[in-house]
Write a protein that holds these residues in place. Structure first.
Motif, short mmCIF file in Angstrom:
data_model
loop_
_atom_site.label_atom_id
_atom_site.label_comp_id
_atom_site.label_asym_id
_atom_site.label_seq_id
_atom_site.Cartn_x
_atom_site.Cartn_y
_atom_site.Cartn_z
N ALA A 1 0.84 -1.21 0.00
CA ALA A 1 0.00 0.00 0.00
C ALA A 1 0.87 1.25 0.00
O ALA A 1 1.88 1.33 0.70
CB ALA A 1 -0.91 0.00 1.21
N LEU A 2 0.46 2.23 -0.83
CA LEU A 2 1.10 3.54 -0.79
C LEU A 2 0.75 4.29 0.48
O LEU A 2 1.53 5.10 0.99
CB LEU A 2 0.66 4.38 -2.00
N TYR A 3 -0.45 4.01 0.97
CA TYR A 3 -0.96 4.73 2.14
C TYR A 3 -1.92 3.80 2.86
O TYR A 3 -2.67 3.05 2.24
CB TYR A 3 -1.68 6.01 1.69
N LYS A 4 -1.91 3.86 4.19
CA LYS A 4 -2.78 3.00 4.97
C LYS A 4 -3.14 3.70 6.27
O LYS A 4 -2.28 4.29 6.93
CB LYS A 4 -2.10 1.67 5.26
N SER A 5 -4.43 3.62 6.65
CA SER A 5 -4.88 4.23 7.88
C SER A 5 -5.99 3.38 8.49
O SER A 5 -6.85 2.86 7.77
CB SER A 5 -5.39 5.65 7.63
N LYS A 6 -5.96 3.24 9.80
CA LYS A 6 -7.04 2.53 10.50
C LYS A 6 -8.12 3.56 10.81
O LYS A 6 -8.05 4.30 11.80
CB LYS A 6 -6.52 1.90 11.79
#
Length: 372
Positions: A349-354
């Motif tokens: 993933a280039l970007y990941k957030s919960k």
């Protein structure tokens, strides 16, 4: 391209107004027949400031609004009130961002039954000075369209008698680049126009001068869906008797048209899931088992997302995915994730957030992701 996460945002509809501001529309507690009231905010993603526009005016979505450019310092909204048990008075307002002024520019009365059944009102914001109001009228002879061009600055108006527009009506207007936009007239005609020329022709009572005519069909065909994606105008042309369709991709920057045959008729949901990625047309099919990515050049499935993943947005060659996953196989707790991938590079993933997904928008090249 910058990816920015904006936390704890109220769920609503997001649209870019200009490079500095986003229009954010949310429900309020007003109600008129089946229509929910709305509140309209201007949001600055650089400062995280949000202000409500004209809170004293009841707002409703009984009309479709189209803008001819991506850069606007004004926007149009409507208010409504019951005149009696059967009729509604609709009033259009324009809000000027530069002056923070709001004024009424057009009003009409229509039966509640007609408005309740379908979207019969449209407004096309062509320039800062000119708006075109379209009212569909159902008669015994069929549909007709009444068009009124308003010069807002000089408070003048004129009825448009153009035969093509009054017979078929403008279906949609799509900003492309500069003062050039795509226009779809009914299900019969699609092309590209210069907006300033379009206004001038209407004022002078001339026929529409297309910068480029893409398709003009007879009664055997129907041009149904249209959108812009990655420098292309996408639309479908259906063979009514043959019950088949063509998917047409027009690269308006390089003036190249490509056509793909499709035996499976599109509906609006199918068409919304069509994208041009790395110059290849793809269609995203979602069902209970997940989402498949179909290459329209080869008609083959190239990838499948699991059912716990949802493709929320495709921007150039990037994809925004929302996920709802259990932390452990037998756990009852579900955790929300937002992930951004580059196309065909789905392992990293280039970007990941919960966080729980609340919307996203391509704001002049930046990807803004909102959480709730």
């Amino acid at each position: 391209m910058e990816i920015k996460l904006i936390k704890n945002f109220e769920v609503g509809v997001l649209n870019s107004l200009n490079e500095n501001l986003i229009i954010h529309v949310v429900d309020d507690n007003r109600q008129l027949d089946k229509f929910n009231g709305k509140r309209i905010y201007l949001f600055n993603p650089k400062t995280n400031e949000r202000i409500e526009i004209a809170p004293e005016i009841p707002k409703f979505f009984m009309s479709s609004t189209y803008y001819s450019t991506h850069h606007n310092n004004f926007f149009v909204f409507l208010s409504a009130r019951m005149v009696n048990e059967k009729n509604v008075e609709v009033t259009y307002y324009v809000y000027d961002v530069k002056t923070n002024n709001c004024k009424a520019i057009h009003s009409l009365t229509e039966s509640l039954e007609a408005i309740r059944c379908d979207i019969i009102l449209k407004v096309f914001s062509l320039t800062e000075d000119y708006c075109l109001f379209q009212h569909r009228i159902d008669t015994k002879e069929g549909e007709q369209y009444k068009l009124l061009l308003k010069d807002i600055k000089n408070e003048k108006q004129m009825n448009i008698e153009n035969e093509l527009l009054t017979k078929y009506g403008i279906d949609s207007l799509i900003p492309l680049q500069g003062n050039v936009c795509g226009i779809k007239i009914g299900e019969s005609c699609i092309g590209i126009i210069n907006v300033n020329q379009f206004v001038s022709d209407m004022v002078l009572g001339l026929d529409i001068e297309f910068k480029q005519m893409l398709d003009c069909v007879n009664d055997e065909y129907a041009i149904e869906y249209i959108k812009e994606n990655n420098g292309n105008m996408l639309y479908t042309k259906r063979d009514i008797a043959g019950d088949s369709e063509e998917i047409i991709m027009y690269d308006y920057i390089n003036n190249v048209k490509r056509i793909r045959q499709n035996d499976r008729l599109s509906d609006q949901k199918d068409f919304d899931g069509m994208y041009i990625i790395n110059d290849v047309p793809y269609r995203f099919f979602r069902n209970d088992r997940g989402t498949r990515l179909i290459n329209l050049n080869t008609q083959k499935s190239e990838y499948r997302f699991s059912s716990d993943s949802k493709v929320e947005m495709v921007l150039n060659d990037m994809m925004v995915i929302s996920k709802r996953k259990k932390l452990f196989p037998f756990s009852k707790k579900i955790t929300d994730y937002i992930e951004v991938y580059r196309f065909q590079e789905f392992r990293h993933a280039l970007y990941k957030s919960k966080a729980k997904f609340g919307g996203c928008i391509n704001h002049f090249g930046d990807l803004l992701i909102f959480t709730i």
